[in-house]
Design a protein around this motif. Structure first.
Motif, PDB file in Angstrom:
ATOM      1  N   ALA A  55     -32.315  78.351 -32.213  1.00 53.68           N
ATOM      2  CA  ALA A  55     -31.288  77.954 -31.245  1.00 53.68           C
ATOM      3  C   ALA A  55     -30.043  78.838 -31.288  1.00 53.68           C
ATOM      4  O   ALA A  55     -28.999  78.456 -30.768  1.00 53.68           O
ATOM      5  CB  ALA A  55     -30.910  76.482 -31.418  1.00 53.68           C
ATOM      6  N   GLU A  56     -30.119  80.018 -31.874  1.00 61.14           N
ATOM      7  CA  GLU A  56     -28.979  80.947 -31.901  1.00 61.14           C
ATOM      8  C   GLU A  56     -29.031  81.806 -30.640  1.00 61.14           C
ATOM      9  O   GLU A  56     -30.056  82.430 -30.355  1.00 61.14           O
ATOM     10  CB  GLU A  56     -29.058  81.827 -33.149  1.00 61.14           C
ATOM     11  N   SER A  57     -27.942  81.840 -29.912  1.00 68.41           N
ATOM     12  CA  SER A  57     -27.901  82.655 -28.702  1.00 68.41           C
ATOM     13  C   SER A  57     -27.910  84.135 -29.083  1.00 68.41           C
ATOM     14  O   SER A  57     -27.599  84.505 -30.218  1.00 68.41           O
ATOM     15  CB  SER A  57     -26.645  82.342 -27.884  1.00 68.41           C
ATOM     16  N   ALA A  58     -28.244  84.967 -28.115  1.00 71.65           N
ATOM     17  CA  ALA A  58     -28.239  86.413 -28.358  1.00 71.65           C
ATOM     18  C   ALA A  58     -26.835  86.881 -28.741  1.00 71.65           C
ATOM     19  O   ALA A  58     -26.675  87.731 -29.626  1.00 71.65           O
ATOM     20  CB  ALA A  58     -28.736  87.147 -27.123  1.00 71.65           C
ATOM     21  N   SER A  59     -25.820  86.326 -28.116  1.00 72.84           N
ATOM     22  CA  SER A  59     -24.439  86.710 -28.425  1.00 72.84           C
ATOM     23  C   SER A  59     -24.046  86.293 -29.839  1.00 72.84           C
ATOM     24  O   SER A  59     -23.409  87.065 -30.564  1.00 72.84           O
ATOM     25  CB  SER A  59     -23.472  86.084 -27.417  1.00 72.84           C
ATOM     26  N   ASP A  60     -24.410  85.084 -30.228  1.00 72.28           N
ATOM     27  CA  ASP A  60     -24.107  84.625 -31.588  1.00 72.28           C
ATOM     28  C   ASP A  60     -24.863  85.459 -32.622  1.00 72.28           C
ATOM     29  O   ASP A  60     -24.326  85.794 -33.681  1.00 72.28           O
ATOM     30  CB  ASP A  60     -24.459  83.144 -31.761  1.00 72.28           C
ATOM     31  N   PHE A  61     -26.099  85.793 -32.311  1.00 75.91           N
ATOM     32  CA  PHE A  61     -26.910  86.643 -33.184  1.00 75.91           C
ATOM     33  C   PHE A  61     -26.225  88.003 -33.374  1.00 75.91           C
ATOM     34  O   PHE A  61     -26.082  88.492 -34.490  1.00 75.91           O
ATOM     35  CB  PHE A  61     -28.299  86.800 -32.562  1.00 75.91           C
ATOM     36  N   ALA A  62     -25.772  88.585 -32.278  1.00 76.70           N
ATOM     37  CA  ALA A  62     -25.089  89.883 -32.348  1.00 76.70           C
ATOM     38  C   ALA A  62     -23.810  89.790 -33.171  1.00 76.70           C
ATOM     39  O   ALA A  62     -23.535  90.678 -33.999  1.00 76.70           O
ATOM     40  CB  ALA A  62     -24.779  90.393 -30.944  1.00 76.70           C
ATOM     41  N   ARG A  63     -23.031  88.731 -32.985  1.00 77.51           N
ATOM     42  CA  ARG A  63     -21.793  88.578 -33.773  1.00 77.51           C
ATOM     43  C   ARG A  63     -22.106  88.468 -35.270  1.00 77.51           C
ATOM     44  O   ARG A  63     -21.409  89.032 -36.101  1.00 77.51           O
ATOM     45  CB  ARG A  63     -21.013  87.355 -33.298  1.00 77.51           C
ATOM     46  N   ARG A  64     -23.178  87.756 -35.601  1.00 71.45           N
ATOM     47  CA  ARG A  64     -23.546  87.626 -37.010  1.00 71.45           C
ATOM     48  C   ARG A  64     -24.000  88.976 -37.566  1.00 71.45           C
ATOM     49  O   ARG A  64     -23.630  89.373 -38.677  1.00 71.45           O
ATOM     50  CB  ARG A  64     -24.650  86.561 -37.168  1.00 71.45           C
ATOM     51  N   LEU A  65     -24.782  89.714 -36.781  1.00 68.05           N
ATOM     52  CA  LEU A  65     -25.210  91.042 -37.233  1.00 68.05           C
ATOM     53  C   LEU A  65     -24.021  91.985 -37.372  1.00 68.05           C
ATOM     54  O   LEU A  65     -23.984  92.805 -38.297  1.00 68.05           O
ATOM     55  CB  LEU A  65     -26.248  91.630 -36.281  1.00 68.05           C
ATOM     56  N   ASP A  66     -23.045  91.874 -36.468  1.00 68.30           N
ATOM     57  CA  ASP A  66     -21.841  92.710 -36.566  1.00 68.30           C
ATOM     58  C   ASP A  66     -21.150  92.508 -37.912  1.00 68.30           C
ATOM     59  O   ASP A  66     -20.683  93.467 -38.531  1.00 68.30           O
ATOM     60  CB  ASP A  66     -20.847  92.377 -35.448  1.00 68.30           C
ATOM     61  N   ALA A  67     -21.101  91.267 -38.365  1.00 65.82           N
ATOM     62  CA  ALA A  67     -20.469  90.973 -39.659  1.00 65.82           C
ATOM     63  C   ALA A  67     -21.313  91.501 -40.816  1.00 65.82           C
ATOM     64  O   ALA A  67     -20.769  91.984 -41.802  1.00 65.82           O
ATOM     65  CB  ALA A  67     -20.249  89.468 -39.806  1.00 65.82           C
ATOM     66  N   LEU A  68     -22.631  91.425 -40.677  1.00 67.21           N
ATOM     67  CA  LEU A  68     -23.524  91.895 -41.744  1.00 67.21           C
ATOM     68  C   LEU A  68     -23.681  93.407 -41.745  1.00 67.21           C
ATOM     69  O   LEU A  68     -23.875  94.013 -42.809  1.00 67.21           O
ATOM     70  CB  LEU A  68     -24.919  91.261 -41.579  1.00 67.21           C
ATOM     71  N   TRP A  69     -23.637  94.013 -40.578  1.00 70.86           N
ATOM     72  CA  TRP A  69     -23.869  95.449 -40.411  1.00 70.86           C
ATOM     73  C   TRP A  69     -22.686  96.089 -39.682  1.00 70.86           C
ATOM     74  O   TRP A  69     -22.828  96.556 -38.555  1.00 70.86           O
ATOM     75  CB  TRP A  69     -25.127  95.707 -39.602  1.00 70.86           C
ATOM     76  N   PRO A  70     -21.514  96.121 -40.271  1.00 69.93           N
ATOM     77  CA  PRO A  70     -20.340  96.624 -39.543  1.00 69.93           C
ATOM     78  C   PRO A  70     -20.504  98.056 -39.025  1.00 69.93           C
ATOM     79  O   PRO A  70     -19.953  98.399 -37.981  1.00 69.93           O
ATOM     80  CB  PRO A  70     -19.201  96.511 -40.554  1.00 69.93           C
ATOM     81  N   ASP A  71     -21.287  98.859 -39.719  1.00 72.97           N
ATOM     82  CA  ASP A  71     -21.490 100.240 -39.267  1.00 72.97           C
ATOM     83  C   ASP A  71     -22.408 100.328 -38.047  1.00 72.97           C
ATOM     84  O   ASP A  71     -22.515 101.388 -37.437  1.00 72.97           O
ATOM     85  CB  ASP A  71     -22.028 101.105 -40.401  1.00 72.97           C
ATOM     86  N   ALA A  72     -23.045  99.239 -37.672  1.00 70.99           N
ATOM     87  CA  ALA A  72     -23.909  99.226 -36.488  1.00 70.99           C
ATOM     88  C   ALA A  72     -23.365  98.285 -35.412  1.00 70.99           C
ATOM     89  O   ALA A  72     -24.045  98.025 -34.426  1.00 70.99           O
ATOM     90  CB  ALA A  72     -25.317  98.805 -36.873  1.00 70.99           C
TER      91      ALA A  72
END
Length: 115
Positions: A55-72
């Motif tokens: 149930a994670e939206s694509a936008s929420d998924f991207a925000r979480r990845l941004d925090a985990l992968w700041p260089d990407a």
């Protein structure tokens, strides 16, 4: 109620499909579409233990990845925006395809997550 149940079913289907694809997708191949590029992102995240949550939206998924992968963060955000335009904005894939591939290549080149 029916809408909520449909959303939950779709979330579980998406999660199962991503897990199944995680073992079969060759991430070194060039994605054939914007949606496939986003699938590659999801598979990479799954392989690295940061898969898309139920149930994670694509936008929420991207925000979480941004925090985990700041260089990407920049290519993740770019790819996600293109995916949202094609998937939900019902825009044609063709104009977004090559920029989505370029964003995917930048994400892939950054190396292993957490490295």
């Amino acid at each position: 109620r029916d809408l909520l149940l449909d959303q939950l079913r779709n979330a579980f289907r998406r999660r199962q499909a991503t897990k199944a694809a995680a073992g079969m997708v060759a991430l070194t191949d060039s994605p054939a579409s914007v949606r496939e590029a986003f699938l590659y992102l999801s598979v990479l995240a799954e392989r690295e233990g940061a898969g898309r949550r139920d149930a994670e939206s694509a936008s929420d998924f991207a925000r979480r990845l941004d925090a985990l992968w700041p260089d990407a963060a920049e290519p993740v955000d770019d790819l996600t925006a293109r995916y949202l335009r094609v998937r939900y904005g019902e825009r044609p894939d063709a104009p977004e395809r090559e920029p989505a591939r370029a964003a995917w290549r930048r994400i892939w080149r950054r190396g292993s997550v957490g490295a």
